[in-house]
Write an enzyme that holds these catalytic residues in place. Structure first.
Site, PDB file in Angstrom:
ATOM      1  N   THR A 321       0.853  -1.185   0.000  1.00 53.33           N
ATOM      2  CA  THR A 321       0.000   0.000   0.000  1.00 53.33           C
ATOM      3  C   THR A 321       0.890   1.236   0.000  1.00 53.33           C
ATOM      4  OG1 THR A 321      -1.713   1.217   1.201  1.00 53.33           O
ATOM      5  CG2 THR A 321      -0.200  -0.088   2.530  1.00 53.33           C
ATOM      6  N   HIS A 373       2.262 -11.761  14.097  1.00 56.99           N
ATOM      7  CA  HIS A 373       3.336 -12.301  14.946  1.00 56.99           C
ATOM      8  C   HIS A 373       3.113 -13.779  15.272  1.00 56.99           C
ATOM      9  CE1 HIS A 373       6.915 -11.945  17.108  1.00 56.99           C
ATOM     10  NE2 HIS A 373       6.675 -10.860  17.839  1.00 56.99           N
TER      11      HIS A 373
END
Length: 402
Positions: A321, A373
């Site tokens: 992005t 994560h």
């Protein structure tokens, strides 16, 4: 004999759709393959063309209605001429209770506005009562709104005397329904926040080498390939190489399994009038810089015009992005599920930097990598981002594969 207009087959992941805009009204002449109506899903806008030439005899589902796959939308009288009476017009002048109810709604109020007309009125702060409708039963169409705006703009005075009292705007509110795409984007953003252990790491990159390379070869590149050399092709190349070195970033979680992808399909976040979409540039490892630039331009134009297909929006292992085109200096992008990471590029800003003990003004850009994560550890995330930084600061390594 009439020809039925049906809702096209919807993708498996799409349960229903909304009738967005009718381009024809009952009694209008229709050419073969002319677009009759646009059907909006939470992914794409589908155009429904006329299978045969003739006259649009009747519309069964108005704008804003929710429809299913293969549902009947309208009927066409093939071979008819405009102005020729249709069964609907030659039938009894006494309408059915259902039609009388719809006529009252259309003639006595403008509550049955289409989503597209509502958005257009809201954007220009226009009350429905100010616009005279030319549609069926006096309904307001987009053409009516455009004509009203053009007329007011032409009649507006070029300057206002300083002594003239300024009108005080009335305190008011407008309630505009969310588009299906906007609803879906909201759902996916909440899904990403609630279902992933998202973390963001940052770095910065000196864009001077790439800017000098573009300046040196821009004219030759455009002359040979017919397209300008931008920054995005370098970003995609660097990301693709980094994904090869860190396969965890190119993976996704599926239940209790980790799925490692051996291909490199990269999603590009594109802002469109309907909302944010992420079309996919596929097999980026096999594309040259020119092919990447052409692919990005094609996807961007389709996104702007609402022509993206479900296939072009499906898949993608990693997202880029670029908020820098809007002036963003730094941000924390949100992951696009089920992907494991997203890279945010930002504005290239001249800043003083220490180079070999001296201060230099360099075009710097912040990089932001948001990652899940649960799948990607700090070592892989930081190493992935540093790899992109090194490749962008020395673009020759992209060509030498080192």
């Amino acid at each position: 004999m009439t020809v039925e207009i049906l809702v096209p087959d919807l993708p498996e992941s799409v349960a229903d759709a909304t009738v967005a805009t009718w381009h024809k009204q009952p009694g209008d002449a229709v050419a073969r393959d002319e677009v009759l109506v646009e059907i909006e899903t939470d992914k794409v806008v589908l155009e429904v063309p006329a299978p045969e030439a003739g006259i649009l005899e009747s519309i069964l589902e108005l704008e804003g209605a929710t429809v299913l796959s293969k549902q009947l939308l309208a009927r066409i009288k093939p071979g008819a001429v405009a102005g020729e009476p249709t069964p609907d017009s030659t039938a009894s002048t006494e309408p059915s209770p259902d039609k009388r109810h719809k006529a009252v709604l259309s003639e006595e109020s403008n509550d049955a506005l289409s989503p597209a007309v509502r958005r257009l009125l809201a954007e220009h702060n226009v009350e429905p009562a100010q616009v005279k409708g030319s549609g069926v039963g006096g309904r307001i169409t987009r053409e009516d709104v455009d004509a009203y705006l053009a007329k007011n703009q032409a009649a507006a005075p070029t300057a206002q005397p300083v002594s003239a009292p300024l009108p005080v705007a009335a305190r008011s509110e407008k309630r505009v329904p969310m588009t299906r795409l906007r609803k879906r984007v909201a759902e996916r953003l909440l899904e990403a926040k609630n279902s992933t252990a998202m973390l963001t790491t940052f770095n910065e990159v000196n864009m001077k080498p790439i800017m000098e390379l573009r300046k040196q070869y821009q004219d030759l590149f455009e002359k040979k390939h017919g397209i300008r050399l931008g920054f995005m092709s370098f970003y995609v190349k660097a990301v693709t190489e980094a994904l090869k070195r860190y396969p965890e970033v190119n993976a996704s979680i599926d239940g209790q399994d980790i799925v490692y992808h051996n291909y490199f399909d990269i999603s590009m976040a594109v802002s469109t009038p309907r909302g944010l979409v992420t079309p996919v540039l596929k097999d980026c490892d096999m594309l040259s810089l020119a092919e990447i630039e052409k692919g990005i331009k094609e996807l961007a134009l389709k996104g702007r015009d609402g022509k993206l297909t479900v296939e072009e929006l499906t898949g993608g292992n990693f997202t880029i992005t670029n908020g820098g085109v809007f002036g963003s200096l730094m941000s924390t992008p949100i992951i696009n599920p089920p992907q494991a990471a997203i890279l945010g590029m930002h504005k290239i800003q001249d800043r003083p930097m220490a180079v070999d003990g001296k201060v230099e003004i360099l075009p710097m850009m912040y990089l932001a990598l948001s990652y899940d994560h649960r799948l990607i550890d700090g070592r892989e995330s930081v190493g992935f981002l540093v790899t992109i930084k090194e490749l962008l600061e020395d673009p020759a390594r992209l060509l030498l594969d080192v």
